[in-house]
Motif scaffolding. Structure first.
Motif, PDB file in Angstrom:
ATOM      1  N   GLY A 214      26.102  73.065  16.202  1.00 47.00           N
ATOM      2  CA  GLY A 214      26.696  74.391  16.088  1.00 47.00           C
ATOM      3  C   GLY A 214      25.726  75.453  15.623  1.00 47.00           C
ATOM      4  N   ALA A 215      24.500  75.044  15.273  1.00 51.07           N
ATOM      5  CA  ALA A 215      23.484  76.018  14.852  1.00 51.07           C
ATOM      6  C   ALA A 215      22.465  76.226  15.961  1.00 51.07           C
ATOM      7  CB  ALA A 215      22.796  75.545  13.579  1.00 51.07           C
ATOM      8  N   ALA A 216      22.930  76.160  17.207  1.00 49.10           N
ATOM      9  CA  ALA A 216      22.035  76.322  18.354  1.00 49.10           C
ATOM     10  C   ALA A 216      21.366  77.689  18.352  1.00 49.10           C
ATOM     11  CB  ALA A 216      22.816  76.128  19.657  1.00 49.10           C
ATOM     12  N   ASP A 217      22.049  78.696  17.810  1.00 46.89           N
ATOM     13  CA  ASP A 217      21.452  80.042  17.764  1.00 46.89           C
ATOM     14  C   ASP A 217      20.198  80.066  16.897  1.00 46.89           C
ATOM     15  OD1 ASP A 217      23.251  79.506  15.640  1.00 46.89           O
ATOM     16  OD2 ASP A 217      23.278  81.610  15.084  1.00 46.89           O
ATOM     17  N   VAL A 218      20.192  79.276  15.820  1.00 43.00           N
ATOM     18  CA  VAL A 218      19.013  79.184  14.958  1.00 43.00           C
ATOM     19  C   VAL A 218      17.861  78.529  15.723  1.00 43.00           C
ATOM     20  CG1 VAL A 218      18.055  78.228  12.817  1.00 43.00           C
ATOM     21  CG2 VAL A 218      20.414  79.066  12.863  1.00 43.00           C
ATOM     22  N   VAL A 219      18.184  77.438  16.444  1.00 38.24           N
ATOM     23  CA  VAL A 219      17.161  76.713  17.210  1.00 38.24           C
ATOM     24  C   VAL A 219      16.608  77.594  18.330  1.00 38.24           C
ATOM     25  CG1 VAL A 219      16.740  74.723  18.702  1.00 38.24           C
ATOM     26  CG2 VAL A 219      18.174  74.471  16.670  1.00 38.24           C
ATOM     27  N   GLU A 220      17.482  78.288  19.022  1.00 42.43           N
ATOM     28  CA  GLU A 220      17.048  79.104  20.167  1.00 42.43           C
ATOM     29  C   GLU A 220      16.194  80.302  19.759  1.00 42.43           C
ATOM     30  OE1 GLU A 220      20.797  79.956  21.876  1.00 42.43           O
ATOM     31  OE2 GLU A 220      21.054  77.949  22.752  1.00 42.43           O
TER      32      GLU A 220
END
Length: 251
Positions: free
Chosen positions: A52-58
């Motif tokens: 759910g923290a894909a925005d941080v990874v991206e």
């Protein structure tokens, strides 16, 4: 304030650890994740483990060296479990969190984490103002990367929530890039006056870094130090410059 907190991971060897660290950060409201020379790809496995923290990874930024990753930061703390030959200014997680919260009100601050197996090198730690150690069970102090990130991010968040209003800072500290320029200038000058022998530099600069990091010179004080070094440089150049035949020495 949490928008000014950066987490830096150096030499991460597994994409799952990157994703897990991103998840740990986001649960504490921190989103700025930076990688330095990762030893793996930021792939779908990293996104899956971020849960759910894909925005941080991206939005991860990757740098080739730690110096560039923290150049715009005013305060940098390196996390390490290893003892060091050269003692470094040490703080606990809560003292670290208070420092980050106070200085992170209007400036960028960073927490730096090393490789999963070997942590931070001494050279990397020298780029940090303080060294933080998590006081885990000495008989079993096995914290994985994501756990360490979670613990320190938690301390930052709890410190922020515990105080509704922090006193405004009167001091203005230099950014890491400005401090690095001072260290380079200092080493050049000390080498020029032969206080440091280029072929055998020893630990002089390491100890001077530790001294100035502990002292935390303010921006104005650093400008004075740079001015002093410039005056020494000019004086040395004047001594080395040969006098023209028949010319009068400068009064």
């Amino acid at each position: 304030m949490l928008e000014n907190v950066r987490v830096v991971l150096i030499g991460t060897s597994h994409p799952g650890n990157i994703g897990s660290a991103a998840r740990a950060m986001k649960t504490m409201g921190i989103h700025d994740l930076v990688l330095v020379t990762p030893d793996c790809e930021v792939d779908s496995h990293a996104v899956a483990l971020s849960a759910g923290a894909a925005d941080v990874v991206e939005n991860i930024t990757i740098y080739d060296c730690l110096e560039d990753a923290i150049a715009d930061c005013q305060l940098v703390v390196g996390a390490s479990a290893r003892s060091r030959t050269l003692n470094w200014p040490m703080v606990g997680p809560r003292e670290m969190a208070e420092k980050l919260v106070i200085e992170g009100q209007d400036k960028r601050v960073a927490m730096v984490f090393g490789r999963e197996r070997t942590g931070l090198t001494n050279e990397e730690l020298q780029r940090c103002h303080f060294h933080v150690n998590i006081p885990a069970n000495p008989e079993y102090s096995s914290l994985n990367l994501a756990m360490a990130v979670q613990t320190l991010c938690y301390e930052v968040r709890m410190t922020l929530l515990a105080q509704k209003q922090w006193p405004k800072r009167e001091q203005e500290y230099p950014l890491t890039a400005e401090l690095e320029r001072f260290y380079q200038h200092l080493e050049t000058t000390l080498t020029q006056v032969e206080f440091i022998i280029a072929s055998h530099p020893g630990q002089v600069m390491n100890k001077l870094r530790r001294f100035f990091n502990r002292a935390r010179p303010e921006s104005q004080e650093l400008n004075i130090l740079r001015g002093m070094l410039t005056s020494v440089d000019k004086a040395v150049q004047g001594i080395k410059r040969p006098q023209k035949k028949g010319s009068k020495p400068a009064e």
